[in-house]
Enzyme design. Sequence first.
Site, PDB file in Angstrom:
ATOM      1  N   LEU A 488      46.841 -71.764  -4.510  1.00 39.07           N
ATOM      2  CA  LEU A 488      46.167 -71.848  -5.805  1.00 39.07           C
ATOM      3  C   LEU A 488      45.068 -72.894  -5.806  1.00 39.07           C
ATOM      4  O   LEU A 488      44.096 -72.780  -6.548  1.00 39.07           O
ATOM      5  CB  LEU A 488      47.188 -72.180  -6.908  1.00 39.07           C
ATOM      6  CG  LEU A 488      48.268 -71.137  -7.168  1.00 39.07           C
ATOM      7  CD1 LEU A 488      49.281 -71.674  -8.170  1.00 39.07           C
ATOM      8  CD2 LEU A 488      47.648 -69.839  -7.684  1.00 39.07           C
ATOM      9  N   GLY A 489      45.237 -73.929  -5.011  1.00 38.05           N
ATOM     10  CA  GLY A 489      44.242 -74.992  -4.996  1.00 38.05           C
ATOM     11  C   GLY A 489      44.747 -76.165  -4.197  1.00 38.05           C
ATOM     12  O   GLY A 489      45.839 -76.159  -3.630  1.00 38.05           O
ATOM     13  N   GLN A 490      43.929 -77.197  -4.159  1.00 39.30           N
ATOM     14  CA  GLN A 490      44.265 -78.395  -3.400  1.00 39.30           C
ATOM     15  C   GLN A 490      44.077 -79.606  -4.280  1.00 39.30           C
ATOM     16  O   GLN A 490      43.001 -79.833  -4.821  1.00 39.30           O
ATOM     17  CB  GLN A 490      43.392 -78.511  -2.151  1.00 39.30           C
ATOM     18  CG  GLN A 490      43.737 -79.700  -1.275  1.00 39.30           C
ATOM     19  CD  GLN A 490      42.988 -79.678   0.031  1.00 39.30           C
ATOM     20  OE1 GLN A 490      42.373 -78.691   0.382  1.00 39.30           O
ATOM     21  NE2 GLN A 490      43.020 -80.788   0.757  1.00 39.30           N
ATOM     22  N   GLY A 492      44.956 -83.957  -4.966  1.00 38.48           N
ATOM     23  CA  GLY A 492      44.797 -85.187  -4.213  1.00 38.48           C
ATOM     24  C   GLY A 492      45.939 -85.455  -3.261  1.00 38.48           C
ATOM     25  O   GLY A 492      45.776 -86.175  -2.287  1.00 38.48           O
ATOM     26  N   PHE A 493      47.127 -84.882  -3.522  1.00 37.64           N
ATOM     27  CA  PHE A 493      48.279 -85.172  -2.685  1.00 37.64           C
ATOM     28  C   PHE A 493      48.804 -83.952  -1.948  1.00 37.64           C
ATOM     29  O   PHE A 493      49.905 -83.964  -1.430  1.00 37.64           O
ATOM     30  CB  PHE A 493      49.400 -85.782  -3.532  1.00 37.64           C
ATOM     31  CG  PHE A 493      49.073 -87.164  -4.014  1.00 37.64           C
ATOM     32  CD1 PHE A 493      48.744 -88.153  -3.112  1.00 37.64           C
ATOM     33  CD2 PHE A 493      49.062 -87.462  -5.357  1.00 37.64           C
ATOM     34  CE1 PHE A 493      48.432 -89.428  -3.535  1.00 37.64           C
ATOM     35  CE2 PHE A 493      48.755 -88.735  -5.789  1.00 37.64           C
ATOM     36  CZ  PHE A 493      48.436 -89.718  -4.882  1.00 37.64           C
ATOM     37  N   GLY A 494      48.035 -82.869  -1.914  1.00 32.80           N
ATOM     38  CA  GLY A 494      48.480 -81.718  -1.146  1.00 32.80           C
ATOM     39  C   GLY A 494      48.066 -80.406  -1.778  1.00 32.80           C
ATOM     40  O   GLY A 494      47.335 -80.368  -2.770  1.00 32.80           O
ATOM     41  N   VAL A 496      48.698 -76.550  -3.511  1.00 37.12           N
ATOM     42  CA  VAL A 496      49.535 -75.919  -4.524  1.00 37.12           C
ATOM     43  C   VAL A 496      49.542 -74.420  -4.256  1.00 37.12           C
ATOM     44  O   VAL A 496      48.489 -73.815  -4.046  1.00 37.12           O
ATOM     45  CB  VAL A 496      49.013 -76.198  -5.949  1.00 37.12           C
ATOM     46  CG1 VAL A 496      49.920 -75.536  -6.986  1.00 37.12           C
ATOM     47  CG2 VAL A 496      48.945 -77.703  -6.207  1.00 37.12           C
ATOM     48  N   LYS A 510      53.936 -77.447  -5.519  1.00 39.26           N
ATOM     49  CA  LYS A 510      53.074 -78.533  -5.064  1.00 39.26           C
ATOM     50  C   LYS A 510      53.682 -79.095  -3.783  1.00 39.26           C
ATOM     51  O   LYS A 510      54.718 -79.750  -3.801  1.00 39.26           O
ATOM     52  CB  LYS A 510      52.981 -79.621  -6.140  1.00 39.26           C
ATOM     53  CG  LYS A 510      52.174 -80.844  -5.732  1.00 39.26           C
ATOM     54  CD  LYS A 510      52.213 -81.883  -6.848  1.00 39.26           C
ATOM     55  CE  LYS A 510      51.511 -83.163  -6.429  1.00 39.26           C
ATOM     56  NZ  LYS A 510      51.614 -84.197  -7.468  1.00 39.26           N
ATOM     57  N   ASP A 607      45.978 -90.770 -14.144  1.00 35.32           N
ATOM     58  CA  ASP A 607      45.094 -89.872 -13.394  1.00 35.32           C
ATOM     59  C   ASP A 607      44.751 -88.642 -14.231  1.00 35.32           C
ATOM     60  O   ASP A 607      44.785 -87.517 -13.741  1.00 35.32           O
ATOM     61  CB  ASP A 607      45.751 -89.456 -12.076  1.00 35.32           C
ATOM     62  CG  ASP A 607      44.735 -88.896 -11.077  1.00 35.32           C
ATOM     63  OD1 ASP A 607      43.535 -89.223 -11.211  1.00 35.32           O
ATOM     64  OD2 ASP A 607      45.130 -88.144 -10.176  1.00 35.32           O
TER      65      ASP A 607
END
Length: 811
Positions: A488-490, A492-494, A496, A510, A607
């Site tokens: 689905l996307g990327q 900051g920590f990995g 998804v 995630k 954040d």
Amino acid sequence: METLWWSTLFFFFIFKASTLKIINPGDVIKDGGETLESENGTFEMGFFSPGNSNNRYIGIWYKFSNTTVVWVANREAPVSDNNGVLSFDNNGILTLFNETNGVVWYTNPNTSRTPHEPVLQLFDSGNLVVKEKNEDDSKNFFWESFDFPSDNLLPGMKIGINLITGFEYYISSWKSSDDPSQGQYSLRIDPHGYPQVVLKKGSETVYRAGSWDGHYLSARKPDDNPIPLYSYNFVINENEIYFKSELKNSSFISRYTMDPSGLMQRFIWNQMKNEWQVYSTAQADGCSTYGLCGSYASCKSGRFPLCSCLEGFKPKSSMNTSDGCSRTTELGCSGDGFLKQRRLALPDTSKSWANGSMNLKECEEFCVKNCACTAYANLDVTKGSGCLVWLDELIDITEFSQDVQPLYIRLPISELDKIQRKMEKKKAVIIAISIIVPMGSMVTLFLLYKLKKNLSNKGKTKEKMEMQIFDFATIANATNNFSSNNKLGQGGFGNVYKGMLKEGKEIAVKRLSKDSGQGFDEFKSEVTLIVKLQHRNLVKLFGCCIKGDERMLIYEYLPNKSLDNFIFDKTRNKLLDWERRFHIIDGIARGLLYLHHDSRLRIIHRDLKASNILLDNDMNPKISDFGLARMFGGDQIEDKTRRVVGTYGYMSPEYAFYGRFSMKSDVFSFGVLILEIITGKRNRGYSDINHNLLEHAWRLWTEGRPLELINKTIGDTDGGNATTSDGTYITSEVLRCIHVALLCVQQRPEDRPKMSSMLLMLGGESTLPEPNQPGYFIEKDWLPSATAADCRSRKQSTSSNEVTITMLDAR
């Protein structure tokens, strides 16, 4: 459908040229379609190319499922083209030649005998054998592929060690779906102490199936024991140690396989559906990670936290239950006793001692006399015989929900007395309840219940967290083994991924990257916080998954993904009219209000940004990603950190410069977010060379031209009501949002409004004060020139997807 990595294998240049049943000296198999077939046509051997590779290998696969390769001959030495030739000579040597007649691979017979009439035959077990023409006794085979497993353990194949020659049989993973050479993972016998089956990553043990208890491998769950379909054999003698399984019903087709990530699963072929189906998974839950809870602690699937100290032991660290436990009272060697535990899997046996002729009483006496002994158990649970003694700390213990083989753990008599008194008190409560219930005395029953609760908790209350612990195999299957098509996307920590559970529930996974910067503390923070938070504008957490260094969070799936996919995209931007944009702004404000004021905890998100706002089917916003969130006490309004973590463009000045954060830090981020929603422009990377978005908005505000900020897809700016192709918006409403945004991004935190008054401001129910200059900064020059060089020389930072971690040193 089969979802592991090898489901994507496909073959090149395999044409139906010729199929042999047996190979005699002088025969060859050429690349281009020539194959060797087992007698009943179960298996086939020939040339293939894995995945997207053009390299050629000799492999064995199921004829009915030719993408399922179970053995590879030349794993480490591929042929670079399709001109390879496999030859069989008079000495029974099988040799693979390349185009230049160079030797790529060959067999090395395991005996000094010379065959008279050698033949090469592929059995219906999948075993490729060099033998005498009329000899079928496996003891007399000259060479067999079962001695050199790849990533599949077939029925009849063994893993183990020849103690005479030192030769080891083990299965090992492929490096990738394109490369069958030996990967990082291997399933083998650990011969130290009492031998056990372990999964290693390099030289490190990452999973333990356990030692043989006379019934099966001791670390396996009782309800996962597939005894009805399989028979097992574990041999330990002076010549060899090995473990193997056999199918009880030959009509079943089964294999045990290891993928490149180390996941081990047993598959059964479903002839009706013409597909492989998962029968069992070794790493079936969060407790499969070796030594997860440390010494003298048990791991229980479905419990959160997973780890808990054994009775008579206390946590080594109050900060982390996975650090293991230590004795509440030290042993004195003499005067010790044993606590019988019925629901614990036997610990790691690599530092143990075993004797098959002793009985349990003799085993206890031996342990009492040996001060190094920490526990004992029967060696053979089926016969109640033999002695197994642990001579070091107990580690890698799984707790089951039903009784298994008893384990006797050494404790001081004083600790045993405490445990006995505690059990007697609980028993008294249970007896009292059983007497009182028939009498119908509800008041007394309630008091006894409270007494029981106080006894069990030692006066402390523990908040139970309602969440599910998912096993790695479930999540891997749900996401098609983390396929790029499911990504689905990327963040900051990995990455998804979208997933679908067996019951049809859609999820978002995630998966934290190993070099993401989010360690165990951030992961624990996100899990601990979200599971306690319930609000329609916060993303819902279903559970988590922990396997080795893998950490994953399982969320509800939101089909419209994140806000940044709309407001910063030229096409999707047009889908957001002003009514939807205002609805999103209002929803984010309500979510923040809940975090700051209305939840049981006071949460600072730290954040807040467009990519962390997810949108459901109805475009309702939900705040996500709580990995950096911090919890405040009831009277706490501000905190400070040397580890500044967040995203440039959304950080408040006091946080970016000095590490100070509060609810007003989130308010600043919210103001930036409002301006981005209105303009469709990013604050960070704004195209105006001389200004960032905040400075640009402030300039237009002071010059009386704030409506120029409005994204053109919303409408023109002339008149009191602006008309668009999608409808109208009230100019005063947009102006109020811009006004509120500028109040949120003011330089001084004390000048910014609280979220409790923010909704009133957005709703037009209060008079707005004039904003002061924003506290903006530009990334390339975000520190005063006098200190920038000094700070750069002393700060350490890593970035991923605009997430920045900075260590600030005191001056």
